[in-house]
Motif scaffolding. Structure first.
Motif, PDB file in Angstrom:
ATOM      1  N   SER A   1       0.841  -1.200   0.000  1.00  0.00           N
ATOM      2  CA  SER A   1       0.000   0.000   0.000  1.00  0.00           C
ATOM      3  C   SER A   1       0.877   1.251   0.000  1.00  0.00           C
ATOM      4  O   SER A   1       1.777   1.389   0.822  1.00  0.00           O
TER       5      SER A   1
ATOM      6  N   ASN B   1       1.326  -2.124   5.242  1.00  0.00           N
ATOM      7  CA  ASN B   1       0.116  -2.866   4.878  1.00  0.00           C
ATOM      8  C   ASN B   1       0.337  -3.528   3.518  1.00  0.00           C
ATOM      9  O   ASN B   1       0.364  -2.864   2.493  1.00  0.00           O
TER      10      ASN B   1
ATOM     11  N   THR C   1      -0.882  -6.743   0.887  1.00  0.00           N
ATOM     12  CA  THR C   1      -2.041  -7.586   0.610  1.00  0.00           C
ATOM     13  C   THR C   1      -1.647  -8.675  -0.377  1.00  0.00           C
ATOM     14  O   THR C   1      -1.099  -8.375  -1.438  1.00  0.00           O
TER      15      THR C   1
HETATM   16  C1  LIG Z   1      -4.582  -2.361   3.556  1.00  0.00           C
HETATM   17  O1  LIG Z   1      -4.629  -2.215   2.158  1.00  0.00           O
HETATM   18  C2  LIG Z   1      -5.785  -2.800   1.599  1.00  0.00           C
HETATM   19  C3  LIG Z   1      -5.654  -2.745   0.097  1.00  0.00           C
HETATM   20  O2  LIG Z   1      -5.281  -1.465  -0.322  1.00  0.00           O
HETATM   21  C4  LIG Z   1      -7.020  -2.092   2.124  1.00  0.00           C
HETATM   22  O3  LIG Z   1      -8.176  -2.691   1.603  1.00  0.00           O
HETATM   23  C5  LIG Z   1      -7.049  -2.219   3.638  1.00  0.00           C
HETATM   24  O4  LIG Z   1      -8.121  -1.472   4.168  1.00  0.00           O
HETATM   25  C6  LIG Z   1      -5.762  -1.697   4.231  1.00  0.00           C
HETATM   26  N1  LIG Z   1      -5.739  -2.018   5.638  1.00  0.00           N
HETATM   27  C7  LIG Z   1      -5.401  -1.138   6.552  1.00  0.00           C
HETATM   28  C8  LIG Z   1      -5.397  -1.619   7.962  1.00  0.00           C
HETATM   29  O5  LIG Z   1      -5.091   0.009   6.269  1.00  0.00           O
END
Ligand SMILES: *[C@@H]1O[C@H](CO)[C@@H](O)[C@H](O)[C@H]1NC(C)=O
Ligand SMILES: *[C@@H]1O[C@H](CO)[C@@H](O)[C@H](O)[C@H]1NC(C)=O
Ligand SMILES: *[C@@H]1O[C@H](CO)[C@@H](O)[C@H](O)[C@H]1NC(C)=O
Ligand SMILES: *[C@@H]1O[C@H](CO)[C@@H](O)[C@H](O)[C@H]1NC(C)=O
Ligand SMILES: *[C@@H]1O[C@H](CO)[C@@H](O)[C@H](O)[C@H]1NC(C)=O
Ligand SMILES: *[C@@H]1O[C@H](CO)[C@@H](O)[C@H](O)[C@H]1NC(C)=O
Ligand SMILES: *[C@@H]1O[C@H](CO)[C@@H](O)[C@H](O)[C@H]1NC(C)=O
Length: 414
Positions: free
Chosen positions: A123, A129, A131
């Motif tokens: 991210s 973060n 994924t």
């Molecule tokens: C982490 O990244 C994902 C994909 O961009 C997003 O959906 C998710 O909300 C994020 N999680 C946090 C804890 O920021």
């Protein structure tokens, strides 16, 4: 924007299971990561536990580390056998550099226990973060230990050290995933499914800075008269018209006087590489781009070393830093001739016997400690290498129960 369109096209191709991507637009060549002198934003390593996971740690503007996240790879970790003891090797169950790799906004990690490689999207807002993108891709080899990716070629390549040892590759697309891995370009290591190391195993795969070649270091084994080698593969296929591939053939060069070439990095703006050698210290070798042959240029013994294994080149000091799992020091070496510039004694900062991986970003070098005993948490040390100041370890950040003695790999974003 161009990159986005290109990725969409590759996404379509992957979705259809096609290897060939027609009309893909060129990607921007991008800045070489070796030119990057800003502080990193996050660093990552793998737990290499049975349920493998990535630990991501936040890097602050002042280089210090805090908070993190644990993200499962959906793959399985494993440890090699120590040839010396016949016991499971831990720490350093992979004997490799590059078990976790960051390219662009993608992170790759090998899973040595189930012969797969996982891909994550990082991210931009919060790079801790990550994924998982798609399912882990199956590798047609045993015991993957190292992964490299080329953003220009949308190609990811994995090195394996087990019975089916060698290199295999697949196309990938950011935010979409890894396509089908091709075939194994084999190395004759005569290993079992779970290799007995650290000698006679694959050390690292790495694309050259121009992404036209994949360089591989393979350790020798003096006890069976095997000399290690550097293997050079070229990337083939015009990226304007088709999906690039890694050549099936390669040139192997045995470097006279080396024992167990291990982690390496390309010396910026040159065709030279700085590599550790677990047998004595470090070397500098060159790769002839046309002939794909490698030549030893410099060799440096570190007198009190046990197994110098990992290397990181700092863009700020323009020197290499190396670590040894059995000697509690970080040694700085010259990119001109591999001579020793400085030694940081880390005895008072590190409970383990040494550090097992290194990464450099901005005016900092980060070193992974696997923890001293079974059950103690892995730590990342922050070595400040600001010009004009004494090099010193300013923080040792413990990740607690998330990762311990099997922790391995270290990569920084961006
Ligand atoms: C982490 O990244 C994902 C994909 O961009 C997003 O959906 C998710 O909300 C994020 N999680 C946090 C804890 O920021
Ligand atoms: C580094 O920055 C972090 C976050 O802003 C702060 O908590 C920490 O105290 C700083 N450390 C030093 C040594 O300046
Ligand atoms: C390790 O095991 C192999 C086969 O089981 C045996 O031949 C070898 O002697 C053992 N080595 C040590 C150091 O115990
Ligand atoms: C991870 O594995 C679990 C079960 O093994 C599965 O349910 C899940 O869909 C997988 N996730 C991804 C992203 O592949
Ligand atoms: C290794 O090579 C040397 C010199 O050629 C030879 O004397 C020795 O017997 C060899 N050792 C093994 C294990 O093959
Ligand atoms: C390697 O070293 C041996 C013994 O020192 C020497 O005979 C041989 O010519 C060297 N080979 C190369 C390619 O330098
Ligand atoms: C490193 O520091 C420790 C403790 O301060 C000391 O005992 C040891 O001799 C030092 N090692 C070297 C190689 O100087």
């Amino acid at each position: 924007m161009l990159g986005g369109i290109k990725n969409m096209k590759i996404a379509l191709a992957l979705g259809l299971g096609l290897m060939k991507v027609a009309e893909a637009l060129p990607a921007f060549p991008g800045l070489s990561s070796s030119d990057w002198t800003s502080t990193g934003r996050a660093l990552y390593f793998q737990t290499n536990e049975d349920s493998n996971a990535i630990v991501s740690v936040k890097i602050h503007d002042n280089g210090t580390l805090s908070e993190g996240q644990l993200t499962y790879t959906n793959g399985t970790g494993a440890r090699e056998i120590s040839a010396a003891t016949n016991q499971t090797a831990s720490p350093d169950g992979l004997s490799s550099q590059g078990s976790v790799t960051v390219v662009g906004n993608s992170l790759f990690a090998i899973n040595s226990g189930d012969n797969t490689v996982s891909m994550f999207a990082i991210s931009e807002d919060d790079p801790t973060n990550i994924t998982l993108v798609g399912a882990p891709a199956s590798v047609p080899g045993d015991f993957p230990v190292t992964v490299a990716a080329s953003e220009l070629n949308n190609l990811v390549c994995v090195g394996t050290s087990g019975a089916r040892s060698g290199v295999s590759c697949a196309p990938y697309a950011a935010n979409v995933g890894i396509g089908k891995m091709d075939f194994l370009r084999t190395f004759d290591l005569e290993q079992s499914k779970t290799p007995a190391g650290p000698l006679d195993t694959v050390s690292q795969v790495l694309f050259s800075a121009d992404e036209s070649e994949l360089i591989v270091t393979v350790k020798g084994d003096p006890t069976s008269n095997k000399t290690g080698f550097v293997s050079v593969f070229s990337v083939t296929g015009a990226w304007l018209t088709e999906q690039p591939r890694l050549s099936a053939s390669r040139i192997d060069s045995k470097l006279n006087g080396t024992v167990a070439l291990f982690g390496f990095q390309q010396i910026p703006h040159s065709s030279k590489y700085f590599s550790t050698d677990a047998g004595f210290g470090a070397v500098i070798f060159s790769v002839d781009a046309a002939r794909e042959t490698s030549t030893l240029l410099h060799k440096q013994v570190i007198a009190d070393q046990m197994a110098t294994c990992w290397a990181a080149i700092s863009p700020v000091t323009k020197s290499a830093f190396v670590s040894d799992p059995l000697v509690n020091h970080i040694v700085e070496m010259s990119l001109d001739d591999a001579s020793i510039i400085s030694v940081v004694n880390s005895t008072s900062s590190n409970d383990a016997s040494g550090y097992i991986d290194l990464a450099a970003a901005g005016a900092y070098v980060y070193a992974l400690s696997p923890g001293a005993t079974e059950g103690s948490g892995a730590e990342v040390a922050v070595l400040s290498v600001s010009p004009g100041k004494e090099k010193s370890i300013t923080q040792s950040f413990n990740v607690g129960s998330w990762a311990g003695t099997s922790a391995q790999g270290l990569a920084v974003f961006p």
